[in-house]
Design a protein around this motif. Structure first.
Motif, PDB file in Angstrom:
ATOM      1  N   MET A  88      43.171  43.413  38.132  1.00 35.47           N
ATOM      2  CA  MET A  88      41.891  43.826  37.567  1.00 35.47           C
ATOM      3  C   MET A  88      40.955  42.633  37.337  1.00 35.47           C
ATOM      4  SD  MET A  88      42.139  47.062  37.510  1.00 35.47           S
ATOM      5  CE  MET A  88      43.139  46.803  38.997  1.00 35.47           C
ATOM      6  N   TYR A  89      41.519  41.528  36.804  1.00 35.97           N
ATOM      7  CA  TYR A  89      40.677  40.366  36.498  1.00 35.97           C
ATOM      8  C   TYR A  89      40.062  39.759  37.759  1.00 35.97           C
ATOM      9  CZ  TYR A  89      39.266  35.928  34.378  1.00 35.97           C
ATOM     10  OH  TYR A  89      38.537  34.845  33.953  1.00 35.97           O
ATOM     11  N   PRO A  90      40.843  39.517  38.843  1.00 34.90           N
ATOM     12  CA  PRO A  90      40.217  38.977  40.054  1.00 34.90           C
ATOM     13  C   PRO A  90      39.180  39.911  40.673  1.00 34.90           C
ATOM     14  CG  PRO A  90      42.581  38.635  40.112  1.00 34.90           C
ATOM     15  CD  PRO A  90      42.310  39.545  38.957  1.00 34.90           C
ATOM     16  N   ILE A  91      39.440  41.219  40.645  1.00 41.90           N
ATOM     17  CA  ILE A  91      38.451  42.141  41.212  1.00 41.90           C
ATOM     18  C   ILE A  91      37.146  42.079  40.425  1.00 41.90           C
ATOM     19  CG2 ILE A  91      37.911  44.584  41.576  1.00 41.90           C
ATOM     20  CD1 ILE A  91      40.870  45.016  42.215  1.00 41.90           C
ATOM     21  N   ALA A  92      37.259  42.086  39.097  1.00 43.28           N
ATOM     22  CA  ALA A  92      36.061  42.043  38.254  1.00 43.28           C
ATOM     23  C   ALA A  92      35.278  40.753  38.467  1.00 43.28           C
ATOM     24  CB  ALA A  92      36.456  42.189  36.786  1.00 43.28           C
ATOM     25  N   ARG A  93      35.986  39.620  38.445  1.00 44.51           N
ATOM     26  CA  ARG A  93      35.308  38.332  38.561  1.00 44.51           C
ATOM     27  C   ARG A  93      34.902  38.034  40.001  1.00 44.51           C
ATOM     28  NH1 ARG A  93      33.961  37.081  33.442  1.00 44.51           N
ATOM     29  NH2 ARG A  93      32.999  35.316  34.514  1.00 44.51           N
ATOM     30  N   GLY A  94      35.700  38.499  40.970  1.00 46.38           N
ATOM     31  CA  GLY A  94      35.429  38.159  42.355  1.00 46.38           C
ATOM     32  C   GLY A  94      34.266  38.907  42.973  1.00 46.38           C
ATOM     33  N   ALA A 149      36.825  50.788  36.941  1.00 44.90           N
ATOM     34  CA  ALA A 149      36.526  50.052  35.712  1.00 44.90           C
ATOM     35  C   ALA A 149      36.361  48.562  36.000  1.00 44.90           C
ATOM     36  CB  ALA A 149      37.633  50.273  34.683  1.00 44.90           C
ATOM     37  N   ALA A 150      37.222  48.020  36.877  1.00 46.81           N
ATOM     38  CA  ALA A 150      37.121  46.601  37.228  1.00 46.81           C
ATOM     39  C   ALA A 150      35.824  46.313  37.985  1.00 46.81           C
ATOM     40  CB  ALA A 150      38.327  46.179  38.059  1.00 46.81           C
ATOM     41  N   LEU A 151      35.459  47.216  38.914  1.00 47.88           N
ATOM     42  CA  LEU A 151      34.206  47.028  39.647  1.00 47.88           C
ATOM     43  C   LEU A 151      32.999  47.131  38.722  1.00 47.88           C
ATOM     44  CD1 LEU A 151      35.026  49.037  42.894  1.00 47.88           C
ATOM     45  CD2 LEU A 151      34.722  46.557  42.705  1.00 47.88           C
ATOM     46  N   ALA A 152      33.043  48.068  37.769  1.00 44.75           N
ATOM     47  CA  ALA A 152      31.957  48.176  36.787  1.00 44.75           C
ATOM     48  C   ALA A 152      31.875  46.911  35.942  1.00 44.75           C
ATOM     49  CB  ALA A 152      32.178  49.403  35.902  1.00 44.75           C
ATOM     50  N   THR A 153      33.031  46.336  35.634  1.00 48.85           N
ATOM     51  CA  THR A 153      33.040  45.067  34.905  1.00 48.85           C
ATOM     52  C   THR A 153      32.348  43.990  35.722  1.00 48.85           C
ATOM     53  OG1 THR A 153      35.141  45.686  33.871  1.00 48.85           O
ATOM     54  CG2 THR A 153      34.504  43.374  33.745  1.00 48.85           C
ATOM     55  N   GLY A 154      32.647  43.939  37.033  1.00 48.98           N
ATOM     56  CA  GLY A 154      32.001  42.963  37.894  1.00 48.98           C
ATOM     57  C   GLY A 154      30.495  43.140  37.943  1.00 48.98           C
ATOM     58  N   LEU A 155      30.026  44.393  37.965  1.00 47.00           N
ATOM     59  CA  LEU A 155      28.587  44.651  37.952  1.00 47.00           C
ATOM     60  C   LEU A 155      27.950  44.170  36.653  1.00 47.00           C
ATOM     61  CD1 LEU A 155      28.436  48.216  39.554  1.00 47.00           C
ATOM     62  CD2 LEU A 155      27.823  46.033  40.618  1.00 47.00           C
ATOM     63  N   SER A 156      28.649  44.365  35.525  1.00 46.07           N
ATOM     64  CA  SER A 156      28.104  43.907  34.245  1.00 46.07           C
ATOM     65  C   SER A 156      28.055  42.379  34.200  1.00 46.07           C
ATOM     66  CB  SER A 156      28.933  44.457  33.082  1.00 46.07           C
ATOM     67  OG  SER A 156      30.240  43.900  33.062  1.00 46.07           O
ATOM     68  N   ILE A 157      29.053  41.714  34.784  1.00 45.08           N
ATOM     69  CA  ILE A 157      29.040  40.245  34.850  1.00 45.08           C
ATOM     70  C   ILE A 157      27.835  39.778  35.652  1.00 45.08           C
ATOM     71  CG2 ILE A 157      30.248  38.210  35.746  1.00 45.08           C
ATOM     72  CD1 ILE A 157      32.883  39.754  35.240  1.00 45.08           C
ATOM     73  N   ALA A 158      27.618  40.415  36.816  1.00 45.23           N
ATOM     74  CA  ALA A 158      26.479  40.039  37.650  1.00 45.23           C
ATOM     75  C   ALA A 158      25.161  40.262  36.915  1.00 45.23           C
ATOM     76  CB  ALA A 158      26.509  40.845  38.946  1.00 45.23           C
TER      77      ALA A 158
END
Length: 283
Positions: A88-94, A149-158
């Motif tokens: 989950m963490y790499p998908i969100a951050r990557g 959820a991980a992809l949504a996390t990545g969008l929020s990071i961006a």
């Protein structure tokens, strides 16, 4: 991107992975985020007394960023609840650097040269690839709610990366900006924890107080370095370099948590090195 800026962002990656590792050692994640977020808010309040107030133009970005950061923390906790940390963490951050590249071009007018674009793409491919590799050759199947959820996390990071990139440039004071950001974003989760645990919150936090305070310092330092770098270089390469924290985190896991590093993570580290080289060539 200069070597000094690249070094600052890589240092931010190390400190980011370190505070995440500290948080990982605290079983109750609500307590972990309460200590780190609340501690960062207290440090931010002290820092705010010693630094200039951000310019008026930066405050809408500060408020928007605080809300996005809170959403990011909630999504991150949700993705960790639904799926494995190692994926989950790499998908969100990557996924974040690629989205930042698009958002920065559309909303900030930042266009990257071919070497920088190649560097961002190569680095992001390494980071996402190591997350998805875990499904190869096993009976494990993607758990779509966790992945979403991980992809949504990545969008929020961006989203908060771009908002903060614009806001810190308008603030006139990177230190003042990070101080007030920590204050605004660091109060909601502790307030919720206080409501949930009421009189037992301090008792629950006491065994982890030192780790929480150290995590708060590292968290503030990590994002403070990133915000400073965003005043000196384009947003997308900084976002890609910052996510090298995934590789640092994997190394910390192997050294301290006895987790297997493995060939996929070594390959991802190699792609990160290639991506960094391409981005620095553009500088």
């Amino acid at each position: 991107m200069s070597l000094l800026v690249a070094a600052a962002v890589l240092m931010a990656a190390v400190t980011h992975a370190s505070w995440n590792a500290l948080a990982h050692t605290i079983k109750d994640q609500l307590i972990a985020f309460t200590l780190i977020g609340g501690g960062a808010a207290v440090i931010g309040a002290v820092l705010a007394c010693l630094t200039p107030l951000p310019h008026a133009a930066a405050w809408p970005y500060l408020v928007a960023s605080a809300l996005l950061h809170i959403g990011y923390q909630l999504l991150l906790m949700r993705s960790f609840t639904l799926g494995d940390f190692g994926q989950m963490y790499p998908i969100a951050r990557g996924t974040a650097p690629l989205v930042v590249t698009v958002l920065a071009a559309v909303f900030v007018g930042e266009t990257l040269g071919p070497w920088q674009l190649a560097g961002v793409a190569v680095a992001s491919a390494g980071l996402v690839g190591v997350a998805l590799w875990g499904f190869r050759g096993t009976d494990t199947r993607p758990h779509w709610p966790a992945l979403l959820a991980a992809l949504a996390t990545g969008l929020s990071i961006a989203a908060y990366t771009v908002v903060d990139g614009v806001g810190v440039r308008a603030s006139g004071t990177p230190l003042g900006y990070i101080a007030w950001l920590m204050i605004l974003e660091g109060l909601l989760i502790p307030a919720y924890a206080w409501h949930r645990f009421r009189g037992s919150l301090l008792t629950r936090m006491r065994p982890y107080a030192s780790r929480g305070l150290l995590g708060a310092v590292l968290s503030l330092a990590a994002y403070g370095l990133v915000l400073w770098a965003q005043t000196r270089a384009p947003l997308a390469p900084i976002a890609a370099l910052r996510e090298s924290s995934i590789i640092v985190g994997a190394a910390i896991g192997a050294l301290f948590f006895k987790e297997r590093f493995g060939a996929p993570r070594i390959a991802a580290a190699g792609l990160m090195v290639v991506g960094i080289g391409l981005m620095l060539r553009a500088g």
